[in-house]
Each structure stands twice: as C-alpha cells, then as structure tokens.
Design an enzyme around this catalytic site. Sequence first.
Site, short mmCIF file in Angstrom:
data_model
loop_
_atom_site.label_atom_id
_atom_site.label_comp_id
_atom_site.label_asym_id
_atom_site.label_seq_id
_atom_site.Cartn_x
_atom_site.Cartn_y
_atom_site.Cartn_z
N CYS A 120 24.52 37.85 31.05
CA CYS A 120 24.85 39.05 30.18
C CYS A 120 25.38 38.47 28.81
O CYS A 120 24.63 37.82 27.93
CB CYS A 120 25.53 40.20 30.89
SG CYS A 120 24.88 41.76 29.69
N HIS A 159 22.50 40.83 35.05
CA HIS A 159 23.46 40.32 35.96
C HIS A 159 22.82 40.12 37.50
O HIS A 159 22.95 40.82 38.39
CB HIS A 159 24.39 41.49 36.28
CG HIS A 159 25.43 41.78 35.02
ND1 HIS A 159 26.61 41.45 34.93
CD2 HIS A 159 24.96 42.24 33.85
CE1 HIS A 159 27.11 41.47 33.60
NE2 HIS A 159 26.23 42.25 33.00
N GLU A 207 24.24 38.45 39.87
CA GLU A 207 25.48 38.43 40.80
C GLU A 207 25.59 39.89 41.60
O GLU A 207 26.10 39.86 42.51
CB GLU A 207 26.84 38.11 40.27
CG GLU A 207 27.55 39.21 39.51
CD GLU A 207 27.05 39.48 37.82
OE1 GLU A 207 27.76 40.00 37.27
OE2 GLU A 207 26.00 38.78 37.68
#
Length: 237
Positions: free
Chosen positions: A103, A202, A204
């Site tokens: 990001c 994102h 993760e």
Amino acid sequence: MARKSRKPVIGITISNHKSKIMRFFDWLAVWRAGGKAVFLAPGRAYPSEYLDGLIIGGGDDIGAELYGSEINMDVRIDPERDALEMELLRCIADKDVPVLGICRGAQMMNVFYGGTLYSDIRGMPREKTNIRTVLARKIVTLEPGTKVRAVFGLETVRVNSLHHQAVDKVGNGITVSGHDRGDFVQALERADKRFFIGVQWHPELLVFDTRQQALFRHMIEAARDGEKLDSTCLGGP
C-alpha cells in the site's frame, strides 16, 4: 541430524503508533513464509546487524513535498517515517536486496524513483471503482510477462483496498504490473531486480488466500541467497 537453515531476517517499516494487531499480521505473514520479522520504526534502535529483505509496510500518507505536490491538511503524515524509508531505499539502490511494498510502501517505492502520487483520489471520477474494504472484492488485472503475474499465475486477482493515495506519474525504471478497473496502478516492479514488487493492497490481511501469501514466500526465497543490507547504512552497530 541436519542443521536447520537460518531464517532470512526481514525488516518491516512501521510507524510508532501502529497497532499491535496490524503488526501481528505483518509478523505472521513473514513467519508463515519462513522468515524472521524485525520492525523498523523512526527513532528506534536498529534491531539486527543486517537484513536479508525489506518490507515497506502500510500506514499514513506520504508527505506531498517528496513528490512536489500540494500539501493536503486533511490527511495524516509521518515525516520521520518518510525519511527512514527513503534512506533504506537509498541504501539498497545499488544492491539486490528483495523489497516488497505494501500500500503506502508501493507508493514510496514509486516516489523514491522520481514518481508522483495523487495525494487524494477521493472525488476523482475514477474513484468510484475504488471499493474501500478489507475483504478481497476489488478486481486487479496483472500484466503478462511481469514478476507479479508470475507470482500469482493469474490474469486477474481479487484484492482488498484501504488507500486514498495512488500512483500518478510512474518513477524511473518502474514497470506498472497491475491496475484496477478505474486504471489506477495496483502493482509495480523493477525488471532489473530479482524481487522489487509493490502492491497497492494489503496481502498480509488476506491470511486464507494462498496466492496472496505467495508474495511473501517468493520474497523469502529471494532473500535466502541475495545481498544483505548492513545496519551501518543507518548508523546501526
């Protein structure tokens, strides 16, 4: 018994006010991929003698002065973190240390190489395609022949979206490897590096999506036998 191979040490840039929950997702993604995560924040002691790889994480907006735009008083910035990440990128500019930008991180990679950003896409005609969600609902098209496309093995992927800044002018040597339906840049990379990839979403947070987690696995594999970033670059031990 065979000795276990050393886990690559991966530095993850964060702000000093990032929540423990978000840090956990960063740590988890690296741990699951076989690496050891260490956090890099402004003003903190350098946590390792060297790094095998670098993740420039998500967070606050990037200061407009870094890319020659007008300052937006409605956003939160972190100048000390900006400086830290710019210095880290300078340290590895002539090295082949694996880098993953998440990001804000993808935007910083672009800015470092002379690119610019839309400081706030809210209100732009194309912004209506920018679904804001932590769930994988936005569709991103990946360009053929790019490293990102090779990681995912797909023409399109579904991703989450939490950003309101976006890449405008592309930096020197940067290749756009993914875009959304509003034609905003969603993935970028450098062809002259083994692993230098930035994604606007994102991964993760998409813990159950094995293709998203493959980004971290590919990075860790690249870090196992790549160059290292010595802590002396930032005045470490």
